[in-house]
Design a protein around this motif. Structure first.
Motif, PDB file in Angstrom:
ATOM      1  N   ALA A  51      11.863   8.216 -10.122  1.00 11.80           N
ATOM      2  CA  ALA A  51      12.021   8.962  -9.540  1.00 11.80           C
ATOM      3  C   ALA A  51      13.983   8.292  -8.321  1.00 11.80           C
ATOM      4  O   ALA A  51      14.184   9.561  -7.673  1.00 11.80           O
ATOM      5  CB  ALA A  51      11.369   9.547  -8.426  1.00 11.80           C
TER       6      ALA A  51
ATOM      7  N   ALA B 253      16.892   9.065 -10.420  1.00 12.49           N
ATOM      8  CA  ALA B 253      17.126   9.734 -10.316  1.00 12.49           C
ATOM      9  C   ALA B 253      18.153  10.370  -8.961  1.00 12.49           C
ATOM     10  O   ALA B 253      19.230  11.099  -9.188  1.00 12.49           O
ATOM     11  CB  ALA B 253      15.950  11.128 -10.965  1.00 12.49           C
ATOM     12  N   LEU B 254      17.263   9.957  -8.154  1.00 13.47           N
ATOM     13  CA  LEU B 254      18.384  11.015  -6.270  1.00 13.47           C
ATOM     14  C   LEU B 254      19.479  10.281  -6.257  1.00 13.47           C
ATOM     15  O   LEU B 254      20.120  10.482  -5.634  1.00 13.47           O
ATOM     16  CB  LEU B 254      16.848  10.170  -5.282  1.00 13.47           C
ATOM     17  CG  LEU B 254      16.137  11.302  -5.043  1.00 13.47           C
ATOM     18  CD1 LEU B 254      14.800  10.678  -3.801  1.00 13.47           C
ATOM     19  CD2 LEU B 254      16.506  12.242  -4.411  1.00 13.47           C
TER      20      LEU B 254
ATOM     21  N   HIS C  17      13.222   3.781  -1.549  1.00 11.20           N
ATOM     22  CA  HIS C  17      12.145   3.277  -2.304  1.00 11.20           C
ATOM     23  C   HIS C  17      11.005   1.689  -1.992  1.00 11.20           C
ATOM     24  O   HIS C  17      10.291   2.338  -2.724  1.00 11.20           O
ATOM     25  CB  HIS C  17      13.641   2.223  -2.690  1.00 11.20           C
ATOM     26  CG  HIS C  17      12.972   1.112  -4.440  1.00 11.20           C
ATOM     27  ND1 HIS C  17      11.951  -0.079  -4.426  1.00 11.20           N
ATOM     28  CD2 HIS C  17      12.485   1.556  -5.513  1.00 11.20           C
ATOM     29  CE1 HIS C  17      11.953  -0.432  -5.347  1.00 11.20           C
ATOM     30  NE2 HIS C  17      12.167   0.553  -6.313  1.00 11.20           N
TER      31      HIS C  17
ATOM     32  N   TRP D  82       8.427   4.724  -0.573  1.00  7.13           N
ATOM     33  CA  TRP D  82       8.011   5.859  -2.259  1.00  7.13           C
ATOM     34  C   TRP D  82       6.642   6.373  -2.069  1.00  7.13           C
ATOM     35  O   TRP D  82       6.462   7.116  -2.317  1.00  7.13           O
ATOM     36  CB  TRP D  82       8.498   5.302  -3.012  1.00  7.13           C
ATOM     37  CG  TRP D  82       8.944   6.778  -4.283  1.00  7.13           C
ATOM     38  CD1 TRP D  82       7.996   7.008  -5.797  1.00  7.13           C
ATOM     39  CD2 TRP D  82       9.644   7.612  -3.869  1.00  7.13           C
ATOM     40  NE1 TRP D  82       8.225   8.075  -6.000  1.00  7.13           N
ATOM     41  CE2 TRP D  82       9.589   8.066  -5.347  1.00  7.13           C
ATOM     42  CE3 TRP D  82      10.647   8.279  -3.603  1.00  7.13           C
ATOM     43  CZ2 TRP D  82       9.586  10.058  -5.544  1.00  7.13           C
ATOM     44  CZ3 TRP D  82      11.566   9.282  -3.288  1.00  7.13           C
ATOM     45  CH2 TRP D  82      10.610   9.757  -4.719  1.00  7.13           C
TER      46      TRP D  82
ATOM     47  N   PRO E 142       7.077  14.190  -2.046  1.00  8.22           N
ATOM     48  CA  PRO E 142       8.013  13.747  -3.213  1.00  8.22           C
ATOM     49  C   PRO E 142       9.274  14.368  -3.425  1.00  8.22           C
ATOM     50  O   PRO E 142      10.713  13.832  -3.130  1.00  8.22           O
ATOM     51  CB  PRO E 142       7.788  13.020  -3.994  1.00  8.22           C
ATOM     52  CG  PRO E 142       6.538  12.955  -3.917  1.00  8.22           C
ATOM     53  CD  PRO E 142       5.445  13.702  -2.809  1.00  8.22           C
ATOM     54  N   ASP E 143       8.820  15.592  -3.110  1.00  7.11           N
ATOM     55  CA  ASP E 143       9.806  16.904  -3.030  1.00  7.11           C
ATOM     56  C   ASP E 143      10.922  16.850  -1.515  1.00  7.11           C
ATOM     57  O   ASP E 143      11.834  17.436  -1.774  1.00  7.11           O
ATOM     58  CB  ASP E 143       9.212  17.856  -3.464  1.00  7.11           C
ATOM     59  CG  ASP E 143       9.204  18.341  -4.405  1.00  7.11           C
ATOM     60  OD1 ASP E 143       9.282  17.433  -5.417  1.00  7.11           O
ATOM     61  OD2 ASP E 143       7.631  19.318  -4.587  1.00  7.11           O
TER      62      ASP E 143
END
Length: 159
Positions: A2, A5-6, A40, A43, A49-50
């Motif tokens: 994730a 991707a961010l 990171h 996390w 997480p959204d």
């Protein structure tokens, strides 16, 4: 992953945000990188997480503020710049001129030399010179005028 991707999707926009805040591309990129490193590491503790992008934006803003505060402190306590110094050439010319004046002063009679030195180097008034030399103010004027004329003549011959 994730965070990757961010990073791919939002790194550039976050850097643009940071550049607007810190006014420096390299520092902006560092601020954003630090924000990604922080997210990171955190996390697993994120409740939602959204909201990671909102967290990143807030982190970039806070880190940018820290950079600006640090800059302000550094600028406040930075040593003040030295005043513009004359060039080496000016210093050499000035030294030559001073040594020529001193040499010319040495060639003057004692009373004229004393009157000129007390007046122009000692910055004394005519009354103070008269008292220091034990002569009248009129004699001080006379010695000073004759000394200046002789000094001018000697310096003109030297050049």
């Amino acid at each position: 992953m994730a965070v990757t991707a961010l990073y791919s999707a939002h790194f550039r926009s976050l850097v643009r945000l940071a550049v607007l805040l810190v006014r420096d591309m390299a520092t902006a990129e560092e601020v954003v990188q630090d924000a990604f490193v922080a997210i990171h590491g955190a996390w697993r503790r994120l409740r939602d997480p959204d909201k990671a992008l909102a967290y990143l934006r807030q982190s970039v803003v806070n880190r940018s503020r820290s950079v600006l505060r640090h800059r302000a402190v550094v600028e406040k306590y930075a040593p003040k710049g030295l005043p513009d110094a004359p060039s080496a050439e000016n210093g050499a010319i000035g030294e030559l001129e001073r040594s020529a004046v001193i040499e010319a002063l040495r060639s003057l009679p004692t009373r004229q030399r004393e009157a000129l030195v007390l007046r122009y180097y000692g910055d004394l008034s005519e009354a103070e010179i008269a008292h220091a030399m034990g002569i009248s103010k009129g004699a001080v004027k006379s010695h000073t005028a004759r000394g200046m004329a002789a000094l001018r003549s000697v310096l003109e011959k030297m050049s």
